[in-house]
Design a protein around this motif. Structure first.
Motif, mmCIF file in Angstrom:
data_model
loop_
_atom_site.group_PDB
_atom_site.id
_atom_site.type_symbol
_atom_site.label_atom_id
_atom_site.label_comp_id
_atom_site.label_asym_id
_atom_site.label_seq_id
_atom_site.Cartn_x
_atom_site.Cartn_y
_atom_site.Cartn_z
ATOM 1 N N UNK A 230 0.996 -1.126 0.018
ATOM 2 C CA UNK A 230 0.127 0.040 0.016
ATOM 3 C C UNK A 230 0.738 1.393 0.002
ATOM 4 N N UNK A 231 1.758 1.276 0.799
ATOM 5 C CA UNK A 231 2.836 2.312 1.046
ATOM 6 C C UNK A 231 3.510 2.596 -0.283
ATOM 7 N N UNK A 232 4.055 1.719 -0.998
ATOM 8 C CA UNK A 232 4.691 1.831 -2.339
ATOM 9 C C UNK A 232 3.642 2.308 -3.397
ATOM 10 N N UNK A 233 2.564 1.782 -3.342
ATOM 11 C CA UNK A 233 1.346 2.238 -4.300
ATOM 12 C C UNK A 233 1.179 3.819 -4.064
ATOM 13 N N UNK A 234 1.419 3.966 -2.792
ATOM 14 C CA UNK A 234 1.118 5.705 -2.704
ATOM 15 C C UNK A 234 2.282 6.437 -3.093
ATOM 16 N N UNK A 235 3.476 5.902 -2.739
ATOM 17 C CA UNK A 235 4.793 6.704 -2.947
ATOM 18 C C UNK A 235 5.749 6.611 -4.081
ATOM 19 N N UNK A 236 5.328 5.372 -4.900
ATOM 20 C CA UNK A 236 6.311 4.729 -5.911
ATOM 21 C C UNK A 236 7.670 4.876 -5.706
ATOM 22 N N UNK A 237 8.117 4.656 -4.390
ATOM 23 C CA UNK A 237 9.335 4.559 -4.194
ATOM 24 C C UNK A 237 9.589 3.594 -2.989
ATOM 25 N N UNK A 238 10.751 2.499 -3.119
ATOM 26 C CA UNK A 238 10.805 1.673 -2.059
ATOM 27 C C UNK A 238 11.056 2.158 -0.757
ATOM 28 N N UNK A 239 12.174 3.153 -0.600
ATOM 29 C CA UNK A 239 12.715 3.667 0.556
ATOM 30 C C UNK A 239 11.565 4.463 1.383
ATOM 31 N N UNK A 240 10.881 5.318 0.333
ATOM 32 C CA UNK A 240 9.796 6.315 0.967
ATOM 33 C C UNK A 240 8.750 5.277 1.712
ATOM 34 N N UNK A 241 8.170 4.074 1.159
ATOM 35 C CA UNK A 241 7.402 2.982 1.508
ATOM 36 C C UNK A 241 7.705 2.426 2.732
ATOM 37 N N UNK A 242 9.102 2.027 2.932
ATOM 38 C CA UNK A 242 9.890 1.550 4.035
ATOM 39 C C UNK A 242 9.615 2.499 5.332
ATOM 40 N N UNK A 243 9.895 3.650 4.849
ATOM 41 C CA UNK A 243 9.787 4.765 5.969
ATOM 42 C C UNK A 243 8.396 4.995 6.346
ATOM 43 N N UNK A 244 7.302 5.156 5.591
ATOM 44 C CA UNK A 244 6.089 4.973 5.819
ATOM 45 C C UNK A 244 5.535 3.801 6.707
ATOM 46 N N UNK A 245 5.714 2.728 6.334
ATOM 47 C CA UNK A 245 5.536 1.465 7.161
ATOM 48 C C UNK A 245 6.051 1.437 8.394
ATOM 49 N N UNK A 246 7.343 1.990 8.717
ATOM 50 C CA UNK A 246 7.990 1.979 9.862
ATOM 51 C C UNK A 246 7.329 3.064 10.838
#
Length: 203
Positions: free
Chosen positions: A32-48
């Motif tokens: 979900x985070x990746x489909x919102x940010x289009x960026x793996x690192x940003x998605x990981x930060x969002x999940x964290x």
């Protein structure tokens, strides 16, 4: 304050909830985070960030209820607030420390089919993914939540803080927008558009 807000879990109970009810959804959260940010690192930060907030406010979560929807709401709100900051837009979504979420006595908890995004992501070709990603955030999220994650309308309304009727209309509009964006792709792949099918039926 409601009974749920006053709930005080022991450290052992907190760890059990976090490990048993929150962690099983981490892959769906990342998708979900990746489909919102289009960026793996940003998605990981969002999940964290989401899991840190979930643990911080774990006393406002009622054990045994819909943990996945609760986590998705936190992630969505975190993204929207960060997105609007980056866009220099006025913040319209107030993150209310999640204590008020699912605390109403008349909320009915419904189980959802666990349609993990990873189970269908390989079926999404580049054109489809690009079309989905090109949608505005509000439209993109309802499609992800409904069609990829299997949330009910009621759960989506809770996640977005909007009426169920708005969820239905937004999802209808989002699907139509996605369909329009995929028309040329479908024709290229040899599929007939609705108009072409109607013309064939007339003939």
């Amino acid at each position: 304050m409601s009974e749920v807000q006053r709930r005080k879990y022991s450290q052992e109970e907190k760890n059990a909830i976090f490990d048993g009810e929150f962690m099983p959804h981490i892959d769906s959260m990342y998708n979900f985070g990746y489909r919102l940010t289009f960026d793996g690192d940003d998605a990981k930060d969002l999940v964290q960030d989401t899991y840190l907030k979930a643990y911080r406010f774990i006393n406002s979560f009622e054990q045994g209820t819909n943990a996945k929807a609760w986590l998705f709401r936190i992630l969505k709100n975190s993204f929207i607030n960060e997105y609007r900051k980056k866009s220099k837009q006025p913040t319209k979504v107030d993150y209310q420390e999640v204590e008020t979420y699912y605390n109403s006595d008349d909320v009915h908890y419904q189980s959802t089919s666990d349609l993990r995004a990873e189970s269908v992501k390989d079926m999404l070709g580049d054109e489809i993914s690009n079309a989905l990603n090109s949608l505005a955030v509000d439209f993109r999220t309802v499609i992800i939540l409904c069609d990829l994650e299997g949330f009910t309308y009621e759960e989506m309304a809770k996640i977005h803080d909007i009426p169920i009727g708005t969820v239905r209309s937004r999802l209808h509009r989002a699907r139509n927008l996605l369909k329009e964006k995929l028309q040329s792709y479908a024709q290229h792949m040899g599929y007939k558009t609705d108009q072409e099918q109607d013309e064939e039926n007339i003939d």
